[in-house]
Design a protein around this motif. Structure first.
Motif, PDB file in Angstrom:
ATOM      1  N   PRO A  37       5.345  10.303  -0.137  1.00  0.00           N
ATOM      2  CA  PRO A  37       3.980   9.906  -0.518  1.00  0.00           C
ATOM      3  C   PRO A  37       3.412  10.833  -1.582  1.00  0.00           C
ATOM      4  O   PRO A  37       3.662  12.034  -1.573  1.00  0.00           O
ATOM      5  CB  PRO A  37       3.197  10.013   0.792  1.00  0.00           C
ATOM      6  N   ARG A  38       2.660  10.233  -2.513  1.00  0.00           N
ATOM      7  CA  ARG A  38       1.985  11.021  -3.556  1.00  0.00           C
ATOM      8  C   ARG A  38       0.647  11.530  -3.063  1.00  0.00           C
ATOM      9  O   ARG A  38       0.115  12.493  -3.572  1.00  0.00           O
ATOM     10  CB  ARG A  38       1.778  10.173  -4.817  1.00  0.00           C
ATOM     11  N   ASN A  39       0.068  10.826  -2.110  1.00  0.00           N
ATOM     12  CA  ASN A  39      -1.197  11.288  -1.536  1.00  0.00           C
ATOM     13  C   ASN A  39      -1.205  10.943  -0.058  1.00  0.00           C
ATOM     14  O   ASN A  39      -0.261  10.350   0.452  1.00  0.00           O
ATOM     15  CB  ASN A  39      -2.404  10.688  -2.282  1.00  0.00           C
ATOM     16  N   THR A  40      -2.260  11.309   0.613  1.00  0.00           N
ATOM     17  CA  THR A  40      -2.311  11.109   2.064  1.00  0.00           C
ATOM     18  C   THR A  40      -3.301  10.028   2.465  1.00  0.00           C
ATOM     19  O   THR A  40      -3.758   9.997   3.607  1.00  0.00           O
ATOM     20  CB  THR A  40      -2.671  12.430   2.770  1.00  0.00           C
ATOM     21  N   ALA A  41      -3.656   9.154   1.532  1.00  0.00           N
ATOM     22  CA  ALA A  41      -4.570   8.065   1.874  1.00  0.00           C
ATOM     23  C   ALA A  41      -3.967   7.252   3.022  1.00  0.00           C
ATOM     24  O   ALA A  41      -2.769   6.989   3.054  1.00  0.00           O
ATOM     25  CB  ALA A  41      -4.819   7.175   0.664  1.00  0.00           C
ATOM     26  N   VAL A  76      -2.719   4.439   5.374  1.00  0.00           N
ATOM     27  CA  VAL A  76      -2.213   3.070   5.354  1.00  0.00           C
ATOM     28  C   VAL A  76      -2.195   2.643   6.804  1.00  0.00           C
ATOM     29  O   VAL A  76      -1.736   3.385   7.669  1.00  0.00           O
ATOM     30  CB  VAL A  76      -0.798   2.992   4.764  1.00  0.00           C
ATOM     31  N   ALA A  78       0.832  -1.204   0.000  1.00  0.00           N
ATOM     32  CA  ALA A  78       0.000   0.000   0.000  1.00  0.00           C
ATOM     33  C   ALA A  78       0.866   1.252   0.000  1.00  0.00           C
ATOM     34  O   ALA A  78       0.581   2.216  -0.726  1.00  0.00           O
ATOM     35  CB  ALA A  78      -0.931  -0.015   1.212  1.00  0.00           C
ATOM     36  N   ARG A 125       2.270   1.737  -3.483  1.00  0.00           N
ATOM     37  CA  ARG A 125       1.289   2.268  -4.447  1.00  0.00           C
ATOM     38  C   ARG A 125       1.040   3.758  -4.233  1.00  0.00           C
ATOM     39  O   ARG A 125       0.636   4.455  -5.164  1.00  0.00           O
ATOM     40  CB  ARG A 125      -0.030   1.502  -4.329  1.00  0.00           C
ATOM     41  N   GLN A 126       1.286   4.245  -3.017  1.00  0.00           N
ATOM     42  CA  GLN A 126       0.961   5.633  -2.697  1.00  0.00           C
ATOM     43  C   GLN A 126       2.158   6.573  -2.688  1.00  0.00           C
ATOM     44  O   GLN A 126       2.012   7.754  -2.390  1.00  0.00           O
ATOM     45  CB  GLN A 126       0.260   5.690  -1.336  1.00  0.00           C
ATOM     46  N   GLY A 127       3.337   6.056  -3.001  1.00  0.00           N
ATOM     47  CA  GLY A 127       4.484   6.953  -2.985  1.00  0.00           C
ATOM     48  C   GLY A 127       5.755   6.291  -3.474  1.00  0.00           C
ATOM     49  O   GLY A 127       5.749   5.154  -3.939  1.00  0.00           O
TER      50      GLY A 127
END
Length: 167
Positions: free
Chosen positions: A126-130, A132, A23, A26-28
């Motif tokens: 990270p590309r977003n702050t979703a 994890v 995860a 995928r996000q960064g």
């Protein structure tokens, strides 16, 4: 050789940690360990050719007793992200015993406090702050391993077990 003493997650706990690692990937961007290299460092020895002395020290911990350890939550040291652990007196005792045994063999170890964690990514962007998460997952710690850090690619070493001791 760059050596350290560690325990490794097993079974479902490894799967849950690998999912968290995936995860984060995928996000960064960052320097991610190979999933088979996930571990919790008990004592870092650094650069040394004294592997035999380290083996002897860890052998003194043989049969000190298996215990359950729970990985949970996500934390950070700057741009290094990791999974933490629930409080575990047995883990604290094992880390302290490992450090004492290694120091008795002449190793000079860092004096910083023991903060149990399993590194999931270094230099993370990270590309977003979703969110994890690492849900609580427990495994039985049954051995301590002496690991050697071997260069694989820039920023991503691989770890080779050069000795293990059953608890």
């Amino acid at each position: 050789m760059r050596l350290f003493a560690a325990v490794r997650p097993a079974g479902l706990s490894r799967e849950v940690l690998e999912q968290a690692l995936g995860a984060l990937r995928r996000q960064g961007r960052g320097s991610f360990p190979h999933p088979s290299d996930l571990h919790l460092t008990l004592a870092f020895l650094g650069e040394t050719e004294r592997a035999d002395a380290a083996r002897a020290a860890l052998e003194t911990l043989a049969h000190s007793g298996r215990f359950s350890l729970t990985a949970e939550g996500l934390g950070r040291f700057g741009d290094t992200w990791w999974a933490g652990t629930a409080p575990c007196p047995e883990l604290e005792a094992l880390a302290a015993a490992a450090r004492r045994a290694l120091e008795a063999e002449g190793f000079s170890l860092e004096k910083k406090p023991f903060v149990p964690h399993i590194t999931l990514v270094r230099h993370y962007r990270p590309r977003n702050t979703a969110a994890v998460t690492v849900p609580p997952v427990t495994w039985e710690v049954g051995k301590i391993e002496l690991l050697a850090s071997c260069p694989a690619s820039p920023g991503n070493p691989r770890y080779t077990c050069i000795h293990s001791v059953r608890l």
